[in-house]
Design a protein around this motif. Sequence first.
Motif, short mmCIF file in Angstrom:
data_model
loop_
_atom_site.label_atom_id
_atom_site.label_comp_id
_atom_site.label_asym_id
_atom_site.label_seq_id
_atom_site.Cartn_x
_atom_site.Cartn_y
_atom_site.Cartn_z
N GLY A 55 0.84 -1.19 0.00
CA GLY A 55 0.00 0.00 0.00
C GLY A 55 0.87 1.23 0.00
N MET A 56 0.36 2.32 -0.52
CA MET A 56 1.13 3.57 -0.66
C MET A 56 0.61 4.61 0.32
N ASN A 104 -7.37 3.20 -1.26
CA ASN A 104 -8.72 3.70 -1.08
C ASN A 104 -9.38 4.04 -2.42
N SER A 105 -8.61 4.65 -3.31
CA SER A 105 -9.16 5.00 -4.62
C SER A 105 -9.19 3.82 -5.57
N GLY A 106 -8.33 2.84 -5.32
CA GLY A 106 -8.24 1.71 -6.23
C GLY A 106 -7.50 2.04 -7.51
N GLU A 107 -6.92 3.25 -7.58
CA GLU A 107 -6.23 3.69 -8.78
C GLU A 107 -4.81 4.18 -8.48
N THR A 108 -4.28 3.87 -7.32
CA THR A 108 -2.93 4.30 -6.96
C THR A 108 -1.93 3.78 -7.98
N SER A 113 0.52 -0.36 -11.30
CA SER A 113 1.64 -0.73 -12.16
C SER A 113 2.21 -2.10 -11.83
N LEU A 114 1.93 -2.61 -10.62
CA LEU A 114 2.44 -3.93 -10.22
C LEU A 114 1.54 -5.07 -10.69
N LEU A 115 0.28 -4.76 -10.97
CA LEU A 115 -0.68 -5.82 -11.27
C LEU A 115 -0.29 -6.72 -12.44
N SER A 134 -13.18 0.27 -9.23
CA SER A 134 -11.85 0.76 -9.64
C SER A 134 -11.06 -0.34 -10.34
N THR A 135 -9.93 0.06 -10.90
CA THR A 135 -9.05 -0.91 -11.56
C THR A 135 -8.62 -2.01 -10.60
N LEU A 136 -8.20 -1.63 -9.39
CA LEU A 136 -7.77 -2.63 -8.40
C LEU A 136 -8.94 -3.53 -8.01
#
Length: 328
Positions: A55-56, A104-108, A113-115, A134-136
């Motif tokens: 997490g960031m 939280n946003s699912g777009e960090t 980029s790791l997915l 979100s993408t995540l």
Amino acid sequence: MTQSPAKTFSFLTSARRTLQMEAEAISALLDRLDDDFSKACELILAGKGRVVVTGMGKSGHIGNKIAATLASTGTPAFFMHPGEASHGDLGMITRDDTIIALSNSGETNEIISLLPAIKRLGIPVIAITGQAESTLGQEADAMLDSGVDIEACPLNLAPTSSTTTALVLGDALAIALLESRGFSAEDFAFSHPGGSLGKRLLLKVENIMQTGDRIPKVAPTASVSDALLEMTQKGLGMTTVIDDQNQLLGVYTDGDLRRTFERDIDLKAARVTDVMHRGGKTIGPGALAAEALYVMEQAQITALVVIDSNHEPIGIVHMHDLLRAGVA
């Protein structure tokens, strides 16, 4: 320039508002828990490796705590910084691991980029995010919805309620896994050998008892005066009374001495067997130190005789020994 708060401002009112909002955010999680939570647990249990939490920013701080909680409750886990992961730390993970990604946003960006690399390895991803679409959220194998309607921050900017819900979901995962594994208090202690719980659950009487010449001993023919001398020299507030075969007959303590004085007994003429406490409280060397503490507290005494299988005194465990060991 920072201004002082107005005199009419109430710190307590602000604190209560924050606590109320975060409590409501946690309560809302109950209705959103679904089969994805069970799936997340099953993915972790099926994994042969470790749980890698990432997490960031503030989500990273929460992720660090979740990883620590998992690791201390029977689920091997560690935290991986997503920014460092894209510069080599991704090599820390294996195909047997499971990823928990917080955003939280699912777009960090650092997470998204790791997915591709994670998916290429076939590693399952559990998302904790406030945005299911979100993408995540869409790319995850299991998605835990940590979304909140509003942050406790009055500006609705600083992550507050959202980090709390993410943390609570992490705790829920850890405890569900703990219970499904039958993880015990002793298992917990093995992960915390330096903590007070570890000492209470792992330390045994034989590790702290006083042995050899430190054991106060008198023969049954000894006078009360001799017993008092032995008690004074050894400084444990008691003495054992043993027979010719080194068998424990009883104990004579400070309390017994006070009762002896009350009876106006001649200390030099009376034998210790006439006033001793026959048998006395004993414990085995393999018993937990916490058990010795319990026996002492229940009997309201400060020392226990440690005996072997032949009922021979092999040590004394005193309340001071338990205090020094951090058990009491």
